[in-house]
Scaffold this motif. Structure first.
Motif, PDB file in Angstrom:
ATOM      1  N   ILE A   1       0.856  -1.184   0.000  1.00 31.36           N
ATOM      2  CA  ILE A   1       0.000   0.000   0.000  1.00 31.36           C
ATOM      3  C   ILE A   1       0.890   1.232   0.000  1.00 31.36           C
ATOM      4  CG2 ILE A   1      -1.674   1.358   1.300  1.00 31.36           C
ATOM      5  CD1 ILE A   1      -2.881  -1.222   2.325  1.00 31.36           C
ATOM      6  N   ALA A   2       0.663   2.121  -0.945  1.00 31.81           N
ATOM      7  CA  ALA A   2       1.444   3.350  -1.054  1.00 31.81           C
ATOM      8  C   ALA A   2       0.550   4.554  -0.807  1.00 31.81           C
ATOM      9  CB  ALA A   2       2.078   3.451  -2.445  1.00 31.81           C
ATOM     10  N   PRO A   3       0.894   5.426   0.151  1.00 24.48           N
ATOM     11  CA  PRO A   3       0.144   6.680   0.314  1.00 24.48           C
ATOM     12  C   PRO A   3       0.437   7.611  -0.851  1.00 24.48           C
ATOM     13  CG  PRO A   3       2.058   6.658   1.750  1.00 24.48           C
ATOM     14  CD  PRO A   3       2.010   5.307   1.089  1.00 24.48           C
ATOM     15  N   LEU A   4      -0.459   8.538  -1.113  1.00 23.67           N
ATOM     16  CA  LEU A   4      -0.290   9.477  -2.216  1.00 23.67           C
ATOM     17  C   LEU A   4      -0.043  10.874  -1.671  1.00 23.67           C
ATOM     18  CD1 LEU A   4      -1.556   7.060  -3.757  1.00 23.67           C
ATOM     19  CD2 LEU A   4      -2.800   8.724  -5.158  1.00 23.67           C
ATOM     20  N   ARG A   5       0.949  11.559  -2.231  1.00 24.75           N
ATOM     21  CA  ARG A   5       1.215  12.937  -1.846  1.00 24.75           C
ATOM     22  C   ARG A   5       1.809  13.687  -3.023  1.00 24.75           C
ATOM     23  NH1 ARG A   5       5.414  11.104   1.796  1.00 24.75           N
ATOM     24  NH2 ARG A   5       4.384  12.190   3.506  1.00 24.75           N
ATOM     25  N   SER A   6       1.613  14.999  -3.002  1.00 27.20           N
ATOM     26  CA  SER A   6       2.318  15.926  -3.893  1.00 27.20           C
ATOM     27  C   SER A   6       3.257  16.751  -3.015  1.00 27.20           C
ATOM     28  CB  SER A   6       1.339  16.854  -4.620  1.00 27.20           C
ATOM     29  OG  SER A   6       0.424  16.134  -5.414  1.00 27.20           O
ATOM     30  N   PHE A   7       4.510  16.887  -3.457  1.00 23.45           N
ATOM     31  CA  PHE A   7       5.506  17.588  -2.644  1.00 23.45           C
ATOM     32  C   PHE A   7       6.536  18.235  -3.550  1.00 23.45           C
ATOM     33  CE2 PHE A   7       9.719  17.657  -0.705  1.00 23.45           C
ATOM     34  CZ  PHE A   7       9.486  18.352   0.473  1.00 23.45           C
ATOM     35  N   VAL A   8       6.891  19.489  -3.253  1.00 25.46           N
ATOM     36  CA  VAL A   8       7.971  20.184  -3.966  1.00 25.46           C
ATOM     37  C   VAL A   8       8.767  20.997  -2.960  1.00 25.46           C
ATOM     38  CG1 VAL A   8       8.601  21.830  -5.780  1.00 25.46           C
ATOM     39  CG2 VAL A   8       6.579  20.385  -6.075  1.00 25.46           C
ATOM     40  N   ALA A   9      10.090  20.894  -3.053  1.00 29.29           N
ATOM     41  CA  ALA A   9      10.996  21.721  -2.255  1.00 29.29           C
ATOM     42  C   ALA A   9      11.649  22.748  -3.173  1.00 29.29           C
ATOM     43  CB  ALA A   9      12.055  20.859  -1.580  1.00 29.29           C
ATOM     44  N   GLU A  10      11.651  23.985  -2.753  1.00 27.33           N
ATOM     45  CA  GLU A  10      12.287  25.067  -3.510  1.00 27.33           C
ATOM     46  C   GLU A  10      13.251  25.816  -2.593  1.00 27.33           C
ATOM     47  OE1 GLU A  10       9.484  27.744  -5.188  1.00 27.33           O
ATOM     48  OE2 GLU A  10       8.455  26.241  -6.379  1.00 27.33           O
ATOM     49  N   PRO A  11      14.405  26.237  -3.132  1.00 24.21           N
ATOM     50  CA  PRO A  11      14.967  25.908  -4.447  1.00 24.21           C
ATOM     51  C   PRO A  11      15.575  24.510  -4.434  1.00 24.21           C
ATOM     52  CG  PRO A  11      16.517  27.241  -3.219  1.00 24.21           C
ATOM     53  CD  PRO A  11      15.302  27.113  -2.342  1.00 24.21           C
ATOM     54  N   MET A  12      16.225  24.145  -5.530  1.00 18.13           N
ATOM     55  CA  MET A  12      16.851  22.828  -5.650  1.00 18.13           C
ATOM     56  C   MET A  12      18.371  22.909  -5.676  1.00 18.13           C
ATOM     57  SD  MET A  12      14.134  21.190  -8.369  1.00 18.13           S
ATOM     58  CE  MET A  12      15.125  19.740  -8.716  1.00 18.13           C
ATOM     59  N   ARG A  13      18.885  24.113  -5.493  1.00 16.59           N
ATOM     60  CA  ARG A  13      20.339  24.298  -5.398  1.00 16.59           C
ATOM     61  C   ARG A  13      20.674  25.077  -4.134  1.00 16.59           C
ATOM     62  NH1 ARG A  13      24.672  27.698  -9.178  1.00 16.59           N
ATOM     63  NH2 ARG A  13      26.493  27.065  -7.971  1.00 16.59           N
ATOM     64  N   PHE A  14      21.677  24.603  -3.420  1.00 14.00           N
ATOM     65  CA  PHE A  14      22.190  25.270  -2.228  1.00 14.00           C
ATOM     66  C   PHE A  14      23.708  25.294  -2.351  1.00 14.00           C
ATOM     67  CE2 PHE A  14      18.144  23.433  -1.263  1.00 14.00           C
ATOM     68  CZ  PHE A  14      17.479  24.455  -0.592  1.00 14.00           C
ATOM     69  N   GLY A  15      24.249  26.422  -2.835  1.00 14.92           N
ATOM     70  CA  GLY A  15      25.690  26.498  -3.055  1.00 14.92           C
ATOM     71  C   GLY A  15      26.120  25.473  -4.086  1.00 14.92           C
ATOM     72  N   ARG A  16      26.923  24.508  -3.664  1.00 14.09           N
ATOM     73  CA  ARG A  16      27.422  23.477  -4.578  1.00 14.09           C
ATOM     74  C   ARG A  16      26.721  22.127  -4.369  1.00 14.09           C
ATOM     75  NH1 ARG A  16      32.617  24.005  -7.263  1.00 14.09           N
ATOM     76  NH2 ARG A  16      33.029  26.230  -7.483  1.00 14.09           N
ATOM     77  N   MET A  17      25.545  22.167  -3.775  1.00 12.17           N
ATOM     78  CA  MET A  17      24.751  20.962  -3.601  1.00 12.17           C
ATOM     79  C   MET A  17      23.431  21.114  -4.354  1.00 12.17           C
ATOM     80  SD  MET A  17      22.069  19.344  -1.771  1.00 12.17           S
ATOM     81  CE  MET A  17      21.799  20.068  -0.162  1.00 12.17           C
ATOM     82  N   PHE A  18      23.082  20.077  -5.124  1.00  7.76           N
ATOM     83  CA  PHE A  18      21.894  20.107  -5.963  1.00  7.76           C
ATOM     84  C   PHE A  18      20.966  18.948  -5.581  1.00  7.76           C
ATOM     85  CE2 PHE A  18      25.515  21.825  -8.146  1.00  7.76           C
ATOM     86  CZ  PHE A  18      25.045  22.974  -8.766  1.00  7.76           C
ATOM     87  N   LEU A  19      19.682  19.242  -5.398  1.00  9.49           N
ATOM     88  CA  LEU A  19      18.703  18.200  -5.139  1.00  9.49           C
ATOM     89  C   LEU A  19      18.175  17.652  -6.463  1.00  9.49           C
ATOM     90  CD1 LEU A  19      16.659  19.869  -2.251  1.00  9.49           C
ATOM     91  CD2 LEU A  19      18.602  18.292  -2.073  1.00  9.49           C
ATOM     92  N   VAL A  20      18.065  16.336  -6.538  1.00 14.14           N
ATOM     93  CA  VAL A  20      17.672  15.668  -7.779  1.00 14.14           C
ATOM     94  C   VAL A  20      16.575  14.649  -7.468  1.00 14.14           C
ATOM     95  CG1 VAL A  20      18.458  14.267  -9.733  1.00 14.14           C
ATOM     96  CG2 VAL A  20      20.021  15.923  -8.676  1.00 14.14           C
ATOM     97  N   GLY A  21      15.533  14.613  -8.281  1.00 10.91           N
ATOM     98  CA  GLY A  21      14.510  13.578  -8.165  1.00 10.91           C
ATOM     99  C   GLY A  21      13.708  13.686  -6.886  1.00 10.91           C
ATOM    100  N   ASP A  22      13.431  12.529  -6.262  1.00 12.18           N
ATOM    101  CA  ASP A  22      12.563  12.482  -5.086  1.00 12.18           C
ATOM    102  C   ASP A  22      13.107  13.262  -3.900  1.00 12.18           C
ATOM    103  OD1 ASP A  22      10.953  10.894  -6.582  1.00 12.18           O
ATOM    104  OD2 ASP A  22      11.145   9.089  -5.354  1.00 12.18           O
ATOM    105  N   ALA A  23      14.370  13.610  -3.906  1.00 12.78           N
ATOM    106  CA  ALA A  23      14.903  14.470  -2.846  1.00 12.78           C
ATOM    107  C   ALA A  23      14.246  15.845  -2.880  1.00 12.78           C
ATOM    108  CB  ALA A  23      16.416  14.609  -2.979  1.00 12.78           C
ATOM    109  N   ALA A  24      13.734  16.239  -4.051  1.00 14.90           N
ATOM    110  CA  ALA A  24      13.148  17.566  -4.220  1.00 14.90           C
ATOM    111  C   ALA A  24      11.657  17.548  -4.489  1.00 14.90           C
ATOM    112  CB  ALA A  24      13.844  18.303  -5.366  1.00 14.90           C
ATOM    113  N   HIS A  25      11.117  16.426  -4.975  1.00 15.96           N
ATOM    114  CA  HIS A  25       9.701  16.434  -5.348  1.00 15.96           C
ATOM    115  C   HIS A  25       9.129  15.020  -5.365  1.00 15.96           C
ATOM    116  CE1 HIS A  25      11.422  15.318  -9.262  1.00 15.96           C
ATOM    117  NE2 HIS A  25      12.171  16.398  -9.177  1.00 15.96           N
TER     118      HIS A  25
END
Length: 393
Positions: free
Chosen positions: A265-289
């Motif tokens: 069973i999988a719960p359903l959600r919509s999620f977005v984190a902004e921004p996706m860059r912090f200095g020299r670190m970039f969020l990719v995929g499920d880490a951000a949305h």
């Protein structure tokens, strides 16, 4: 230990980014907290947009996908027993490929192993340092009882919703947007032929249902369920009975049932984190949305992030254009919010909500409009096959 790009997470997005960077001569090291067996054991989606398919080919890992993937030119929407086919290829000239995410991961793992590029499974206590300022971030981690320090130029956080990357971003600088839906999907995987050659999305007063597949002999079925349900309460017989009750009669009559070998069973959600860059670190995929799976966008949205970061890094290293990395977040978020909108809309269109008569009438009007007009069908088709990737220039 030194590298150019430290990649946190060995799911499809981390492995695909690593493969693309390796092929263009950009050194990278992948750190994964789980075992390879655990990573491969995660059962996920299997509908690939044409943009993702092209990126797999560019990465040189498409041989098995091209041989075994099932090209789909359309899919069916069924409302109260009435069926409407969305002719994706006829409307857009494009199609999607059905090929399981587990198989994608398997292919990328094989490519990583054959390349000899470094990957550390069961890397624990991963911590990110000095990425907000300066040009020398570090990643510390434990592996096989030893402490390691990985110096790098950039960090790609591909470690999912619960990973360390987003948690490491300064919390006063990150903005989270979320919608949690009041139901989940109960999914069943079985070694039986699919009920039809294309996917069928069903709206029924009893709840949503989806007939999907992984191959000509392996089927994946879903039904909407309460979040209070437990997998243990659903025998195979109960699942098949409920699924059949939700399908159009002609589909239910063709359904081949059998024992399941995975059920969840999988719960359903919509999620977005902004921004996706912090200095020299970039969020990719499920880490951000995160998107609800109704629109088949989760893995595909991660791949567009990979496309954007890969091209920005290649421009930074090979063309001396580090300013391209400044555009990563804005480019990604434009496409992310459009995919979030489509996934939310598909979820709203197809699921049963405990709402009053007005909202139910609006839902029916949406169903009627989008399946009875060329403009409506085109909107569904162009979003389902995937909006084009934005060039990084």
């Amino acid at each position: 230990m030194k590298t150019q790009v430290a990649i946190i997470g060995a799911g499809p997005s981390g492995l695909l980014l690593g493969q693309l960077l390796h092929r263009c001569g950009i050194d990278n090291v992948i750190l994964e907290r789980h075992t390879p067996e655990y990573v491969l054991g995660r059962v996920r989606a299997g509908v690939l947009e044409y943009g993702f398919v092209d990126l797999m080919r560019e990465a040189g890992v498409s041989a098995r996908m091209d041989a075994d993937g099932l090209e789909h030119t359309g899919f069916t929407l069924a409302f109260q027993g009435d069926r409407h086919r969305v002719d994706m290829h006829g409307l857009t000239g494009k199609s999607v490929l059905v090929y399981g995410q587990t198989e994608v991961t398997h292919d990328l793992m094989d490519a990583r192993r054959e390349s000899g590029a470094p990957i550390y499974y069961e890397a624990t206590d991963v911590q990110l340092h000095d990425f907000l300022e300066g040009d020398k971030p570090r990643v510390t981690f434990q592996h096989e009882g030893k402490q390691h320090v990985l110096e790098c130029d950039y960090i790609a956080g591909c470690d999912g919703f619960h990973g360390v990357s987003r948690k490491s971003a300064p919390q006063d600088k990150i903005h989270n947007f979320e919608r949690v839906y009041p139901f989940g999907w109960l999914g069943l995987l079985t070694e039986t032929p699919p009920v039809e050659d294309e996917l069928i999305y069903v709206h029924n007063p009893r709840g949503f249902a989806l007939c999907s597949m992984r191959s000509h002999t392996r089927s994946r079925y879903y039904i909407q369920c309460s979040l209070a349900e437990h997998v243990e309460d659903w025998s195979d017989d109960r699942f098949w009975t409920e699924l059949s009750a939700r399908l159009p009669e002609d589909v239910a009559g063709k359904l081949q049932t059998g024992p399941s070998f995975e059920k969840s069973i999988a719960p359903l959600r919509s999620f977005v984190a902004e921004p996706m860059r912090f200095g020299r670190m970039f969020l990719v995929g499920d880490a951000a949305h995160i998107v609800p799976p109704t629109g088949a966008k989760g893995l595909n949205l991660a791949s567009s992030d990979v496309y954007t970061l890969y091209h920005a890094l290649r421009g930074a290293y090979h063309e001396n254009r580090p300013e391209l990395l400044d555009r990563y977040s804005e480019i990604c978020l434009r496409r992310i919010w459009k995919a979030e909108r489509f996934s939310w809309w598909m979820t709203s269109l197809l699921h049963t909500f405990d709402e009053g008569g007005f909202n139910q009438r609006i839902q029916k009007a949406e169903q009627d409009y989008y399946t009875s007009t060329q403009a409506g069908l085109m909107t569904i088709a162009e979003n389902y096959v995937g909006l084009p990737y934005e060039p990084v220039v």
